[in-house]
Design an enzyme around this catalytic site. Structure first.
Site, PDB file in Angstrom:
ATOM      1  CB  SER A 167      -9.702  -4.205  -3.103  1.00  0.00           C
ATOM      2  OG  SER A 167      -8.723  -3.654  -3.949  1.00  0.00           O
ATOM      3  CB  SER A 203      -8.040  -0.744  -2.219  1.00  0.00           C
ATOM      4  OG  SER A 203      -9.354  -1.178  -2.542  1.00  0.00           O
ATOM      5  CE  LYS A 205     -11.966   0.168  -0.565  1.00  0.00           C
ATOM      6  NZ  LYS A 205     -11.747  -1.041  -1.383  1.00  0.00           N
TER       7      LYS A 205
END
Length: 469
Positions: A180, A156, A81
């Site tokens: 997230s 997220s 990520k």
């Protein structure tokens, strides 16, 4: 929309693919090549990838408890990520407020992740600084849900979830500061476990927070992949203050006592499809001999406002220290959500000591809900996955934050308290074919219990596959 095809990856999960590589049925280079082709085949519609790079592997772990060459996922393609440093690659945090520069070293968790043997193909997109539960932007394409591209992939860790759900890679890095990992897992029909605070190596930013709410982990398509990741991560480093997880390989048959929560402690009511997913899961567990009974944690009614203030504090701190991310950082270029959160904090900053004190006390009230219960079962989100645009940072902030709070009503408690929490695909879907997630939460250190119930449900009702939709 999916990338499954007759190639070296086949329909394997990460454990199955790693086993095929070890047996010599497929080669790691072949797998990396085919995974890159899968990514290319869906990226122009998903918009999940921030950066493609040459495959990167690791042949050693240079931290405590170093592994021998290989690792549980040796040769398995994956992504990191884009809020986590990986040496030689820029870290953009989903923001247009600065020009990212190449990281000089791996973040501590990145080293732990690489120790599992994954082949990193690049970095995935996230909303600015991970603040939004939907991976959308003011001036760029949103990350789209592979089950229905008109809808959000969550946030997220939306880029990671979209790639794994679409079958481009079987496992990807994710992290969770308010939901997230679990939110995009629920949106995309994945397994997403937020570990106990301190279960994996903390990153430097987490240690600097007045209240550490962030945990790193992965999103996967199978329970055994999540279990194998935790076991592999633990072989690299284990927190001596927590009970070991080890490798969980299936349900234990232990009968559990589970508290059921259909509406959030702060009064947000879940929608019909979500309630059906949770009650359907509860019915399955009862049929299998587990006890499920209603419970309502006595959380301070100010929790939502306090968490929102703390959320705003994080945006304020980023705005104040942004030059450490890039010399050209300009907080005026932060998106509407980030600016609105910062302004929320500036209007309430005098109450910060009380906010932190009350948030820390949440631990006591939440612990009381586990007295007599092994797990809590609840929705992940208060309503089903919204269409693209509903949670866009271009929506005026007062409307946007109202929508977010009506959506993200269950996940933040586990971040504040530090308890482990797991999102699983529920037994129902929406009329549009979108998955609906259910969530289990446990006492600190009780990841084995979460994996136990997850294996039970997966074996009883195998998770719906996107390639069969």
């Amino acid at each position: 929309m999916h990338a499954f095809r007759d190639d070296a990856l086949g329909e394997h999960d990460a454990v199955g693919l790693a086993a095929a590589i070890r047996r010599g049925e497929v080669g790691a280079a072949e797998v990396a090549r085919d995974a890159a082709e899968r990514v290319r085949s869906v990226e122009d519609r998903l918009h999940a990838v921030q950066l493609h790079t040459d495959p990167r592997t690791t042949d050693r772990a240079d931290g405590p408890g170093a592994l021998t060459w290989g690792g549980a996922f040796a040769g398995v393609p994956s992504f990191v990520k884009d809020n986590t440093d990986q040496r030689g690659l820029p870290t953009g945090h989903g923001s247009a407020a600065f020009t990212p520069r190449a990281a000089r070293r791996d973040a501590p968790f990145a080293r732990q992740f690489l120790s599992t043997g994954v082949t990193v193909l690049g970095k995935t997109r996230l909303p600015e600084f991970g603040f939004s539960p939907s991976t959308e932007f003011e001036g760029a394409e949103p990350v789209r849900n592979p089950w229905n591209p008109g809808h959000s992939a969550g946030g997220s860790s939306g880029g990671s979830a979209a790639l794994v759900a679409a079958g481009a890679v079987p496992i990807a890095h994710a992290n969770d500061g308010g939901g997230s990992i679990r939110i995009p897992s629920a949106c995309c029909g994945l397994v997403g476990l937020k570990p106990t605070r301190g279960r994996v190596v903390p990153n430097a930013q987490s240690r600097q927070l007045p209240l550490d709410i962030v945990s790193d982990g992965v999103v996967t398509r199978s329970v055994r992949d999540t279990a194998a990741f935790l076991a592999a991560a633990e072989r690299y480093w284990r927190n001596p203050k927590l009970p070991p997880v080890g490798l969980v390989e299936g349900p234990s048959g232990r009968r559990l006592r589970i508290g059921l929560l259909l509406d959030s402690p702060n009064g947000v009511r879940s929608d019909t499809a979500t309630r059906e997913a949770v009650t359907g899961t509860a019915a399955t567990l009862e049929r299998l001999g587990h006890t499920v009974e209603p419970v309502r944690p006595a959380i301070d009614p100010r929790f939502t406002d306090d968490f929102l203030t703390y959320w705003g504090l994080l945006s304020f701190l980023i705005g104040a220290t942004g030059r450490t991310l890039g010399a050209d950082f300009d907080r005026r270029r932060m998106d509407g959500l980030s600016r609105g959160l910062r302004e929320t904090y500036l209007a309430n900053w005098r109450g910060t000591p009380g906010v932190l004190r009350r948030l820390r006390r949440t631990k006591e009230a939440y612990a009381a809900a586990f007295r007599g219960h092994d797990l809590l079962l609840s929705p992940v989100l208060a309503h089903t996955t919204p269409p693209i645009g509903h949670l866009s940072p271009a929506v005026p902030y007062p409307t946007l934050i109202e929508r977010i709070l009506a959506y993200v009503a269950f996940t933040p408690i586990d971040n504040v308290v530090g308890t482990p929490s797991l999102s699983l695909p529920g037994p129902t879907t929406t009329a549009g074919g979108l998955p609906v997630g259910v969530m289990f939460s446990a006492r600190p250190g009780a990841e084995r219990t979460l994996l136990d119930v997850a294996f039970t449900l997966e074996s009883e009702h195998p998770f719906r596959r996107i390639q069969d939709a």
